[in-house]
Motif scaffolding. Structure first.
Motif, PDB file in Angstrom:
ATOM      1  N   ALA A 637       0.857  -1.198   0.000  1.00 30.26           N
ATOM      2  CA  ALA A 637       0.000   0.000   0.000  1.00 30.26           C
ATOM      3  C   ALA A 637       0.884   1.236   0.000  1.00 30.26           C
ATOM      4  O   ALA A 637       1.916   1.289   0.679  1.00 30.26           O
ATOM      5  CB  ALA A 637      -0.913   0.017   1.222  1.00 30.26           C
ATOM      6  N   SER A 638       0.448   2.226  -0.761  1.00 31.16           N
ATOM      7  CA  SER A 638       1.163   3.500  -0.815  1.00 31.16           C
ATOM      8  C   SER A 638       0.153   4.637  -0.713  1.00 31.16           C
ATOM      9  O   SER A 638      -0.923   4.579  -1.307  1.00 31.16           O
ATOM     10  CB  SER A 638       1.968   3.623  -2.114  1.00 31.16           C
ATOM     11  OG  SER A 638       1.106   3.605  -3.238  1.00 31.16           O
ATOM     12  N   VAL A 639       0.506   5.618   0.059  1.00 35.86           N
ATOM     13  CA  VAL A 639      -0.341   6.816   0.236  1.00 35.86           C
ATOM     14  C   VAL A 639       0.549   8.031   0.105  1.00 35.86           C
ATOM     15  O   VAL A 639       1.742   8.002   0.419  1.00 35.86           O
ATOM     16  CB  VAL A 639      -1.045   6.811   1.607  1.00 35.86           C
ATOM     17  CG1 VAL A 639      -2.083   5.729   1.683  1.00 35.86           C
ATOM     18  CG2 VAL A 639      -0.040   6.683   2.741  1.00 35.86           C
ATOM     19  N   GLY A 640      -0.068   9.142  -0.343  1.00 30.22           N
ATOM     20  CA  GLY A 640       0.705  10.360  -0.549  1.00 30.22           C
ATOM     21  C   GLY A 640      -0.105  11.601  -0.236  1.00 30.22           C
ATOM     22  O   GLY A 640      -1.223  11.545   0.284  1.00 30.22           O
ATOM     23  N   ARG A 641       0.489  12.737  -0.574  1.00 31.33           N
ATOM     24  CA  ARG A 641      -0.174  14.010  -0.346  1.00 31.33           C
ATOM     25  C   ARG A 641      -1.362  14.225  -1.268  1.00 31.33           C
ATOM     26  O   ARG A 641      -2.138  15.159  -1.060  1.00 31.33           O
ATOM     27  CB  ARG A 641       0.842  15.145  -0.563  1.00 31.33           C
ATOM     28  CG  ARG A 641       1.950  15.171   0.475  1.00 31.33           C
ATOM     29  CD  ARG A 641       1.416  15.497   1.849  1.00 31.33           C
ATOM     30  NE  ARG A 641       2.434  15.523   2.871  1.00 31.33           N
ATOM     31  CZ  ARG A 641       3.159  16.591   3.185  1.00 31.33           C
ATOM     32  NH1 ARG A 641       2.956  17.719   2.523  1.00 31.33           N
ATOM     33  NH2 ARG A 641       4.075  16.542   4.116  1.00 31.33           N
ATOM     34  N   ASP A 642      -1.511  13.393  -2.281  1.00 30.44           N
ATOM     35  CA  ASP A 642      -2.646  13.524  -3.189  1.00 30.44           C
ATOM     36  C   ASP A 642      -3.913  12.896  -2.622  1.00 30.44           C
ATOM     37  O   ASP A 642      -4.978  12.963  -3.245  1.00 30.44           O
ATOM     38  CB  ASP A 642      -2.329  12.892  -4.542  1.00 30.44           C
ATOM     39  CG  ASP A 642      -1.821  11.463  -4.412  1.00 30.44           C
ATOM     40  OD1 ASP A 642      -1.818  10.938  -3.280  1.00 30.44           O
ATOM     41  OD2 ASP A 642      -1.409  10.885  -5.427  1.00 30.44           O
ATOM     42  N   GLY A 643      -3.842  12.266  -1.447  1.00 30.86           N
ATOM     43  CA  GLY A 643      -5.015  11.664  -0.826  1.00 30.86           C
ATOM     44  C   GLY A 643      -5.399  10.319  -1.392  1.00 30.86           C
ATOM     45  O   GLY A 643      -6.433   9.759  -1.011  1.00 30.86           O
ATOM     46  N   LEU A 644      -4.600   9.752  -2.297  1.00 32.01           N
ATOM     47  CA  LEU A 644      -4.913   8.469  -2.924  1.00 32.01           C
ATOM     48  C   LEU A 644      -4.348   7.326  -2.107  1.00 32.01           C
ATOM     49  O   LEU A 644      -3.247   7.407  -1.559  1.00 32.01           O
ATOM     50  CB  LEU A 644      -4.344   8.413  -4.346  1.00 32.01           C
ATOM     51  CG  LEU A 644      -5.006   9.325  -5.392  1.00 32.01           C
ATOM     52  CD1 LEU A 644      -4.240   9.228  -6.707  1.00 32.01           C
ATOM     53  CD2 LEU A 644      -6.464   8.938  -5.583  1.00 32.01           C
ATOM     54  N   LEU A 645      -5.099   6.260  -2.055  1.00 31.97           N
ATOM     55  CA  LEU A 645      -4.646   4.999  -1.479  1.00 31.97           C
ATOM     56  C   LEU A 645      -4.484   4.012  -2.631  1.00 31.97           C
ATOM     57  O   LEU A 645      -5.462   3.667  -3.303  1.00 31.97           O
ATOM     58  CB  LEU A 645      -5.652   4.478  -0.441  1.00 31.97           C
ATOM     59  CG  LEU A 645      -5.441   3.042   0.051  1.00 31.97           C
ATOM     60  CD1 LEU A 645      -4.112   2.913   0.787  1.00 31.97           C
ATOM     61  CD2 LEU A 645      -6.605   2.612   0.934  1.00 31.97           C
ATOM     62  N   LEU A 646      -3.249   3.567  -2.859  1.00 30.97           N
ATOM     63  CA  LEU A 646      -2.945   2.625  -3.935  1.00 30.97           C
ATOM     64  C   LEU A 646      -2.477   1.314  -3.310  1.00 30.97           C
ATOM     65  O   LEU A 646      -1.615   1.318  -2.418  1.00 30.97           O
ATOM     66  CB  LEU A 646      -1.851   3.168  -4.859  1.00 30.97           C
ATOM     67  CG  LEU A 646      -2.081   4.563  -5.461  1.00 30.97           C
ATOM     68  CD1 LEU A 646      -0.918   4.925  -6.377  1.00 30.97           C
ATOM     69  CD2 LEU A 646      -3.384   4.596  -6.235  1.00 30.97           C
ATOM     70  N   ILE A 647      -3.054   0.212  -3.773  1.00 30.30           N
ATOM     71  CA  ILE A 647      -2.640  -1.121  -3.312  1.00 30.30           C
ATOM     72  C   ILE A 647      -2.317  -1.959  -4.551  1.00 30.30           C
ATOM     73  O   ILE A 647      -3.091  -2.015  -5.507  1.00 30.30           O
ATOM     74  CB  ILE A 647      -3.745  -1.793  -2.474  1.00 30.30           C
ATOM     75  CG1 ILE A 647      -3.951  -1.030  -1.165  1.00 30.30           C
ATOM     76  CG2 ILE A 647      -3.391  -3.253  -2.186  1.00 30.30           C
ATOM     77  CD1 ILE A 647      -4.979  -1.641  -0.251  1.00 30.30           C
ATOM     78  N   ARG A 648      -1.145  -2.565  -4.482  1.00 27.45           N
ATOM     79  CA  ARG A 648      -0.681  -3.390  -5.604  1.00 27.45           C
ATOM     80  C   ARG A 648      -0.017  -4.653  -5.049  1.00 27.45           C
ATOM     81  O   ARG A 648       0.374  -4.694  -3.868  1.00 27.45           O
ATOM     82  CB  ARG A 648       0.275  -2.590  -6.479  1.00 27.45           C
ATOM     83  CG  ARG A 648       1.537  -2.164  -5.792  1.00 27.45           C
ATOM     84  CD  ARG A 648       2.313  -1.176  -6.642  1.00 27.45           C
ATOM     85  NE  ARG A 648       1.728   0.162  -6.566  1.00 27.45           N
ATOM     86  CZ  ARG A 648       1.680   0.994  -7.593  1.00 27.45           C
ATOM     87  NH1 ARG A 648       2.139   0.621  -8.789  1.00 27.45           N
ATOM     88  NH2 ARG A 648       1.177   2.206  -7.453  1.00 27.45           N
ATOM     89  N   GLU A 649       0.092  -5.645  -5.903  1.00 25.71           N
ATOM     90  CA  GLU A 649       0.765  -6.881  -5.515  1.00 25.71           C
ATOM     91  C   GLU A 649       2.266  -6.681  -5.545  1.00 25.71           C
ATOM     92  O   GLU A 649       2.794  -5.978  -6.405  1.00 25.71           O
ATOM     93  CB  GLU A 649       0.381  -8.016  -6.461  1.00 25.71           C
ATOM     94  CG  GLU A 649      -1.076  -8.408  -6.392  1.00 25.71           C
ATOM     95  CD  GLU A 649      -1.379  -9.562  -7.327  1.00 25.71           C
ATOM     96  OE1 GLU A 649      -0.416 -10.085  -7.931  1.00 25.71           O
ATOM     97  OE2 GLU A 649      -2.556  -9.934  -7.462  1.00 25.71           O
ATOM     98  N   THR A 650       2.933  -7.298  -4.580  1.00 28.35           N
ATOM     99  CA  THR A 650       4.395  -7.176  -4.558  1.00 28.35           C
ATOM    100  C   THR A 650       5.042  -7.930  -5.708  1.00 28.35           C
ATOM    101  O   THR A 650       6.142  -7.599  -6.141  1.00 28.35           O
ATOM    102  CB  THR A 650       4.936  -7.710  -3.229  1.00 28.35           C
ATOM    103  OG1 THR A 650       4.490  -9.065  -3.064  1.00 28.35           O
ATOM    104  CG2 THR A 650       4.443  -6.869  -2.063  1.00 28.35           C
ATOM    105  N   ALA A 651       4.341  -8.937  -6.203  1.00 28.02           N
ATOM    106  CA  ALA A 651       4.921  -9.707  -7.316  1.00 28.02           C
ATOM    107  C   ALA A 651       4.814  -8.949  -8.632  1.00 28.02           C
ATOM    108  O   ALA A 651       5.697  -9.033  -9.483  1.00 28.02           O
ATOM    109  CB  ALA A 651       4.228 -11.073  -7.424  1.00 28.02           C
ATOM    110  N   SER A 652       3.719  -8.227  -8.842  1.00 31.72           N
ATOM    111  CA  SER A 652       3.539  -7.460 -10.088  1.00 31.72           C
ATOM    112  C   SER A 652       3.034  -6.077  -9.699  1.00 31.72           C
ATOM    113  O   SER A 652       1.843  -5.876  -9.473  1.00 31.72           O
ATOM    114  CB  SER A 652       2.546  -8.170 -11.004  1.00 31.72           C
ATOM    115  OG  SER A 652       1.307  -8.338 -10.353  1.00 31.72           O
TER     116      SER A 652
END
Length: 1658
Positions: A637-652
């Motif tokens: 999971a990655s979050v930033g100052r843009d207010g977005l929550l992004l979740i991605r697989e570690t493999a891809s």
């Protein structure tokens, strides 16, 4: 990852109390991050609505229509309109703003929405949201608008509340045309008074021009033009006004306006009148409202609800100008907003601390707390991985809250500390909280309603930035900016002991951990700098042995393995995987994956391994961003100052799912936490006060991966279950931390929180908490305490050795002191230096170095300060001294305080010289041109006019041309420096260029006057310097004479003062410095060298015998000077002192006589010499005095010339001032002319536009009128054709059908019955655009009339159907007529307003044209009526000067010779008149004299007659007659004398007898006095005994008297009681008798008089 599923928001919590509104009667909504929360007031259930766009900006709600609208937070944002509760999108409005919307408002009586955009255009737009079309727009109208509010009764009125203004926008409508017209409300001043604008609209028109010129408006004076200029001038030229804070529409379409200053206003938008309803500064103001700022208003039936600064809410009733409080509510917290529900039954209060209260005033006054969500930003939030499945969050106020999986607040705890980090333990139900002061707090979460603090440990002096548990709960790791990483035992059974610490190579930016079960290791990743990573490995076994941790607590390298890595680009965040590192690089805006080497045993801790990214994908558009790994390590999971929550697989990592969970403009996301099963994500916003819980929903593709996450969670639970069952009971049994805090207070807003929470004071550890009145002393950390314990242990171990060393040191010190004392007694050659006794030379050198460093620092500071002052001195000297060509100085008189100053002058600049040369050249050309023109063909005409002037010039007689010129030119500077041929005649100054040239020439004249005076000043100054030198020379002679005469008189020694020598101010003498002079080493060496040279020089002179003999005999000179005669003395012979006079021989006597003669001669010579030098001294003093007095006279003359120069300069400066003012006035006139022309052009263009609009609207109205008339005609035709439609029906049936045909249902009455009667604002649908709604309701009502039961008897169903069809056509036609009638009325009103605008524009055009013509006329008059300066001598000004200056407004300038001639004639006639008057006076005086004499004679005659009459009437006695006749007068006198003598003898005899008798009485009284004295002496001896006796008897009497008095008083009191009882018995008997008598009287009265009741019954 996008193939797995998507996000679904489970719940959101947070409250900012900014945009909370009723969306219906039982539901309120408010913003929360990038979502809208709906709260049901009855069920307290909350629903979340996610924005379909990018965030939520402005929010508007209308509870009557159940509509809500909101804007996006992006470039070119859209407005979304939804309906509640369906949450159905009604429309999306686009294209009205570039950046953002500041305010939205929904109308009640129509599908209209008003919005105000932010910069750059600040546009107010009104939309029809049904059609998604803007109906009217006004750019640059909402620059300071805070909120918009439609009039609930009419959407045609829109109120815009600004920061310091209030504007009502009237929306005018004509068919499909809409216009917005502003009505600016002029608010009162700050004190409540009504003010008017200070900016005049035009200049004042007068018949006589004033001396100061035309009066121009401020816009012309400032040169500003346009609308912005008017707004600027309005702000500058008006008083400060009230600041509106809240508004509310009344049912009468008026406005209530609350002000920050505590005023309450009522505004009528139609007349724009403002009335002050409540003034807090008046004496009769309601006391409860004095401190109210009316920050929120909500209207009800009788008045409004007002919210002020405190936690008190008042219900205010307004009647006219009277204001009363009818009800008051007292809440726990300060209230910020209050509002009624649409049905006016529910009252909602919100506080600034996050509480929502509800009350139903119609039923009870009880206020119920509906919601208690603390206000403030969330610092961090985490999900507990234990079986309880709770969420833990911490706010910036230090409040820890527990949330259930459904978003219900279970409990809270106020930590009273600034929290920076949070972590939940996986093996026990507790959370670790890091504070800003470096403390780690352990919070027991087993009792959800009452969490408690069970332990604390102080680790850092800096904030604890990072707290992490490993997955199996072995360690709790902390990280801070001090580069220390602490490892703590996470088990409560170990008392949360600190295992040890390690130090990395920089501040820790991020910290992550992974527990590797296979290798029984815990790996820790610490990011120490932007490009350096450190990986630490700890075993999972027990690390309490001495081989694991040293004495100071540092982890041993045997158990702690460290590896250092370096990446190519600086990283913002990184997280550790199994054998890889995931990082975010803001520089490249990418997510990177790094593979860690497998074998790191061969690497040393100092060796740095270079890493390169194995994979790199695109990251967040706005950074920086933070990374978080899911518990099963497969999702990133990655979050930033843009207010977005992004979740991605570690493999891809290429694919991801995203959610806009927090506001980009408020900083985005602060923290993220995964649940144990990795299917729930908890995020906390940075500054949007929101906490979002989101579920990851999967589809069929990602179901397997979700199952894998579930299996991992279940396996971890099985692994940790035994540990949890062991450690959690230990945690429960731990006592609550109860150490008292030495200082600190609990914030009131944090003392009460929801869920039965309580607070704990940990301020003794948190020094940074801002609520403390003063910071407590710093507490030692764990490491410092451990080091102190080690030191104490060492002290105990080596205490005996330390004592011996101290004893030895004391003895050594004593010996050294004795040696130093002995050294001081030794001779200097044998004495040692003090430094040689210093045993610690290194310490001394270090101290000296430290002192030298401090001295250097202070010296540098002083040098910099001196340098700054020197720079300032140089600037001042350059600007104020060196720039002057002639320096300013003064000359002071010797014998008075008179002082004359010169004129300081600067060197003229190049531009001034060029301007002067240009003017001279121009004047030469003008003079030459005028000379050529005067010799031209018009010379004959000039000769004719010159003949008359020549005659007048001849009549001037002896009056010189110079006097006439000085009087006419208005100056006498020509007498000082001569005339300047280039100066204009002041009667010929017409153009601006001439005036500017005249100013340059006059300034040159002023400079010449000053230069000429400075020349004379310098001559006098040199004269004074010479006189001072002469005085000094004379004083030197006088001093020598005074020394000879041995006189001690004080000499008069004049000198030059600082004002006469100003250059002395720029130099500093050594005598002016009081402090000791500092000498540098070089200066000291130079001083010593000079002293040695002086000593050598004095030693080289020598000391000879000849010089000493000459000094002894003749005072060092060869000849005796005459000046030394006063010092000469003749020695007396030696025998005078050895022999007496009688023993002298003849020879000795001769010698003595010769000695006396010489002595006498020498004395005479000394006296003569003394008198001569005294005379010389007096002459020298007199000479000095005369010379200085002559100089003072010269200085007085110079002063007189200075006065004349000042007069001339002031005259020229006055001319320059008037000319400058004239030039400025002409410039103002030009500005005003240009301003009026611009306004004229603008009004003309507006007039043309309004004319075209009026013409166009007239055509449209005419066309619509025709359409309306045709529709009316068609409607009448339907009425007429009714019987034709039923020609085959009987007439009586046709009549019955016709009655039904004309009957209509009362739709308005039906609507009123269905509506709620408690609604404050009733709908008024007077607009033609509301017709479709009215038609549909009418048709629905007609369905009841079309029912079969309403068929008349005898009418068949076929005829009834036909009748219903015809009637429906008729109803639709009538409704169409009504709609067109309303539209026609609107068009008529619209056209009338346009005509009024056109006529007002026409009138404004006429006014501007008239003002422009008047300005041109006044300008011409002003240019012709010039101001001239005249010099008039005393006696020639015949104007009364009542003030400082005379008023020459009504004065006339006349020729002097004419006046003198007229005066001579008047004088001659006057003398003649006086002579005649004197002659008349003398003649009149003679007449009056004769009349007076005649009157006097008559009075004398009357007096004599009266006297004679009195004499005749006088009656005399016989004795009087005898006396008057002078008979027997002598005998009578002798007889009286003898009688008097006898009387005198008798009185003497009687007096002697009386004296003798009184003498006898005196002797007798003396004898009696002697006897009394003897008796008194005897009594005086007996007095002490008698006093003792009297005192004893007095005591006895008092004792007896007190007993008698007591008995008497007792008896008297007894008698009084008896008397009172008798009187009471008597009074009681009399009362009974009186009552019986009254009863008898009443009975007799009733017997003799009939009753009125009986008469009535009879």
């Amino acid at each position: 990852m996008d193939g797995i599923g998507s996000f679904e928001v489970r719940w959101i919590r947070g409250f900012t109390n900014k945009s909370i509104e009723f969306v219906d009667n039982k539901t309120v909504c408010h913003k929360c991050g990038d979502n809208i929360c709906f709260l049901n007031l009855e069920t307290k259930k909350q629903n979340v609505f996610q924005s379909p766009g990018k965030g939520i900006g402005a929010l508007a709600v209308n509870g009557n229509t159940r509509m809500f609208a909101f804007s996006e937070e992006k470039l070119s944002p859209s407005i979304f309109v939804y309906i509640f509760p369906e949450l159905q999108l009604k429309n999306e409005l686009k294209g009205s703003a570039q950046l953002d919307f500041t305010s939205l408002s929904l109308s009640t009586d129509g599908p209209y929405l008003a919005c105000c955009s932010s910069l750059p255009d600040y546009t107010i737009t009104v939309w029809n949201w049904e059609n998604a079309e803007p109906i009217c727009t006004k750019p640059h109208a909402g620059q300071d608008v805070n909120s918009l509010m439609f009039n609930p009764l009419s959407w045609h009125q829109l109120c815009a509340l600004g920061k310091c203004s209030l504007t009502v926008w009237n929306i005018e409508k004509s068919a499909n045309i809409h216009l917005m017209k502003p009505s600016v409300i002029e608010l009162p001043a700050n004190d409540g008074s009504y003010v008017e604008r200070l900016v005049p609209t035009s200049h004042t028109v007068t018949e006589i021009l004033p001396n100061y010129g035309l009066e121009m408006p401020l816009s012309a004076i400032s040169g500003l033009m346009g609308e912005k200029a008017e707004s600027i001038l309005t702000k500058l030229c008006t008083k400060a006004r009230l600041t509106p804070s809240a508004i509310g529409w009344t049912p009468t379409s008026e406005l209530y306006v609350g002000c920050v200053e505590g005023f309450l206003l009522r505004v009528d938008p139609e007349s724009l009148s403002v009335s002050v309803i409540f003034n807090p500064t008046t004496a009769d103001a309601v006391p409860e409202l004095r401190n109210n700022n009316f920050q929120s208003l909500s209207l009800n039936q009788n008045g409004f609800i007002a919210v002020g600064k405190e936690s008190t809410v008042h219900c205010v009733q307004v009647k006219g100008t009277q204001i009363n409080i009818t009800q008051t509510w007292q809440l726990e917290e300060p209230v910020t907003t209050v509002m009624y529900s649409p049905d006016c039954k529910t009252l909602l209060f919100t506080s600034n601390t996050g509480q929502i209260y509800v009350s139903n005033p119609t039923q009870s006054d009880v206020i119920v707390k509906l919601l208690d969500v603390l206000n403030g930003d969330f610092v961090v939030a985490a999900v507990s991985h234990t079986d309880l499945n709770i969420c833990v969050s911490v706010r910036d106020s230090g409040v820890l809250q527990l949330w259930s999986t459904d978003g219900i607040c279970l409990g809270s705890l106020s930590l009273q500390a600034e929290v920076t980090s949070l972590a939940c333990c996986p093996i026990a139900q507790y959370a670790a909280v890091g504070t800003a002061s470096g403390i780690v707090l352990y919070i027991d979460l087993n009792r959800e309603q009452q969490p408690r603090l069970v332990h604390r440990v102080h680790l850092h002096h800096t904030p604890v930035d990072h707290l992490v548990f490993d997955q199996e709960g072995h360690y709790l790791l902390t990280g801070a900016s001090d580069s220390y990483i602490y490892a703590l035992d996470a088990k409560p059974s170990k008392k949360f002991s600190v295992i040890g610490y390690t130090v990395v190579h920089g501040p820790i930016l991020s910290l992550s951990v992974q527990c590797i079960r296979d290798s029984a290791q815990v790996k820790v990743l610490a990011q120490c700098s932007g490009q350096q990573l450190t990986v630490l490995s700890l075993p999972t076994r027990d690390l309490s042995g001495p081989d694991c941790v040293d004495r100071h607590g540092c982890l041993s390298t045997l158990v702690l393995k460290a590896s250092t890595y370096e990446v190519p680009d600086p990283l913002d965040s990184c997280v550790l995987g199994v054998s890889e590192v995931f990082a975010y690089c803001q520089k490249r805006r990418t997510l990177q994956r790094f593979e860690l080497p497998q074998n790191t045993d061969d690497l040393s801790s100092q060796q740095v391994v270079q890493l390169k990214p194995e994979q790199e994908v695109r990251g967040h558009p706005v950074g920086p961003a933070s990374l978080f790994l899911s518990p099963h390590r497969l999702w990133l999971a990655s979050v930033g100052r843009d207010g977005l929550l992004l979740i991605r697989e570690t493999a891809s990592m290429e694919r991801h799912i995203e959610l806009q969970c927090h506001s980009r403009r408020l900083g985005g996301v602060r923290s993220v936490s995964f649940s144990a099963d990795s299917q729930t994500v908890l995020t906390a916003g940075l500054k949007d006060c929101s906490l979002v819980c989101t579920d990851i929903r999967t589809n069929s593709t990602g179901a397997g991966k979700m199952k894998e996450a579930t299996r991992y969670s279940q396996s971890m639970r099985r692994v940790l279950k035994n540990i949890f069952n062991t450690e959690n009971p230990v945690l429960i049994d731990l006592p609550e931390w109860s150490q008292a805090s030495p200082a600190g207070t609990v914030k009131p807003e944090e003392s009460e929180v929801s869920g039965g929470g309580h607070s704990v004071d940990v301020t003794e550890q948190d020094e940074s908490y801002n609520s403390l009145p003063s910071a407590p002393p710093s507490h030692p950390t764990w490491l410092e305490s451990r080091r102190e314990a080690i030191i104490n242990e060492d002290n105990e171990q080596y205490s005996e050795t330390k004592k011996n060393l101290k004893r030895t040191i004391i003895e050594l010190r004593h010996d050294i002191r004795e040696m130093m004392h002995e050294n001081e007694q030794l001779p200097e050659i044998e004495r040692l230096e003090q430094e040689e006794f210093n045993l610690d030379v290194e310490e001394q050198r270090s101290l000296e170095a430290m002192v030298e460093q401090e001295v250097t620092r202070v010296r540098n500071e002083i040098e910099l300060e001196i340098l700054a002052k020197c720079y300032l001195r140089d600037v001042l000297r350059r600007e104020c001294w060196e720039s002057l060509k002639i320096k300013g100085k003064a000359i002071k008189a010797f014998h008075s305080e008179q002082q004359v100053k010169n004129y300081p002058l600067k060197e003229p600049t190049v531009k001034e010289v060029e301007d002067l040369q240009r003017v001279h050249h121009m004047r030469k050309m003008e003079i030459a041109a005028s000379t050529v023109t005067s010799t031209g063909p018009q010379q004959s005409k000039l000769n004719k006019s010159s003949n008359t002037t020549s005659v007048k010039e001849e009549e001037q007689g002896e009056e010189g041309p110079e006097a006439e010129s000085a009087a006419v030119t208005g100056r006498f500077s020509a007498e000082l420096i001569g005339s300047n041929p280039y100066i204009y005649d002041q009667f010929c100054l017409k153009t601006t260029e001439q005036k500017i040239n005249q100013i340059i020439l006059l300034q040159d004249v002023i400079r010449h006057i000053k230069t000429a005076f400075n020349i004379d000043f310098e001559a006098v100054y040199r004269q004074k310097v010479q006189e001072l030198n002469h005085v000094k020379e004379r004083n030197r002679h006088i001093t020598a004479i005074m020394l000879e005469l041995n006189m001690r008189e004080k000499l008069w020694e004049p000198g030059l003062t600082l004002s006469e020598q100003p250059e002395r101010l720029l130099t500093v003498d050594h005598s002016e410095i009081k402090a000791e002079r500092y000498l540098s080493p070089e200066e000291k060496k130079e001083e010593e060298r000079k002293k040695l040279e002086e000593q050598k020089r004095s030693g080289a002179k020598g000391d000879t015998i000849r010089d000493r003999a000459l000094d002894d005999m003749m005072d060092g000179v060869i000849e005796v000077k005459k000046d030394d005669i006063l010092k000469m003395e003749i020695p007396a012979p030696g025998f005078v002192f050895t022999k007496p006079d009688k023993d002298w021989s003849e020879e000795e006597k001769k010698v003595y006589k010769e000695y006396e003669k010489k002595t006498t001669d020498l004395s005479e010579e000394k006296e003569k010499y003394k008198k001569s030098i005294e005379t010389e001294m007096r002459k020298l003093q007199a000479s000095s005095m005369d010379a200085t007095k002559r100089f003072d006279e010269t200085l007085s003359k110079l002063f007189e010339k200075k006065v004349k120069c000042e007069m001339a300069i002031y005259q020229e400066e006055l001319k320059v001032t008037y000319l400058v003012y004239s030039v400025l006035e002409e410039d103002e006139i030009r500005n005003r002319d240009l301003e009026l022309k611009l306004k004229l052009e603008k009004i003309l263009a507006f007039k043309q536009v309004t004319g075209r609009e009026v013409k166009r609207h007239e055509e449209e109205l005419e066309f619509f009128q025709e359409s309306y008339e045709s529709t009316v005609a068609e409607d009448k035709v339907l009425d007429k054709d009714f019987r034709k439609e039923f020609f085959d029906v009987r007439s009586h049936l046709v009549d019955a059908l016709y009655k039904l045909f004309k009957s209509r249902t009362r739709v308005q009455k039906m609507r009123t019955q269905t509506e709620n009667s408690s609604t404050l604002f009733k709908e008024q649908r007077l607009c033609g655009s509301q017709a479709p709604d009215a038609l549909s309701k009418m048709l629905k009502a007609m369905e009841e009339l079309d029912a079969p039961e309403n068929i008349p008897v005898g009418v068949s169903p076929q005829i009834w159907e036909k009748f219903c069809l015809v009637r429906r056509v008729k109803v639709e036609s009538e409704q169409k007529v009504k709609v067109k009638a309303l539209t026609l009325a609107e068009m008529h009103a619209f056209l009338q307003k346009r005509r009024e605008e056109d006529s007002s524009a026409q009138q404004e055009l006429k006014n501007l044209s008239a003002e422009l013509q008047c300005l041109h006329r006044d300008k011409q008059r002003y240019l012709e009526d010039i101001v001239v300066h005249l010099l008039l001598i005393q006696g020639q000004v015949e104007v009364s000067t009542t003030g400082l200056t005379a008023d020459y407004t009504n004065s006339v300038l006349s020729i002097r010779r004419e006046l003198e001639k007229l005066n001579r004639t008047i004088r001659t006639l006057g003398e003649q008149k006086i002579a005649i008057m004197v002659e008349y006076k003398d003649f009149r005086k003679g007449i009056i004299k004769l009349q007076w004499e005649h009157r006097m004679k008559r009075m004398q005659i009357e007096h004599l007659n009266t006297k004679a009459r009195d004499i005749q009437m006088l009656r005399l006695l016989e004795e009087q007659q005898d006396y008057l006749n002078k008979t027997g007068r002598d005998s009578r006198v002798s007889k009286q004398v003898s009688i008097l003598e006898k009387t005198l003898a008798f009185q003497e005899k009687t007096h002697l007898k009386s004296v003798k008798w009184r003498m006898k009485n005196i002797e007798q009284l003396n004898r009696q006095a002697a006897e009394k004295a003897k008796e008194n002496a005897t009594v005086q001896q007996q007095l002490p005994d008698m006093q003792v006796t009297v005192a004893e008897r007095t005591h006895i009497y008092e004792a007896i008297a007190s007993e008698d008095n007591h008995a008497a008083k007792t008896e008297e009191r007894y008698q009084e009681i008896l008397l009172r009882s008798k009187l009471e018995e008597c009074a009681r008997a009399q009362a009974e008798e009186l009552a019986s008598l009254w009863a008898e009287v009443e009975r007799l009265r009733m017997k003799n008089f009939p009753s009125l009741d009986q008469l009535k019954h009879d």
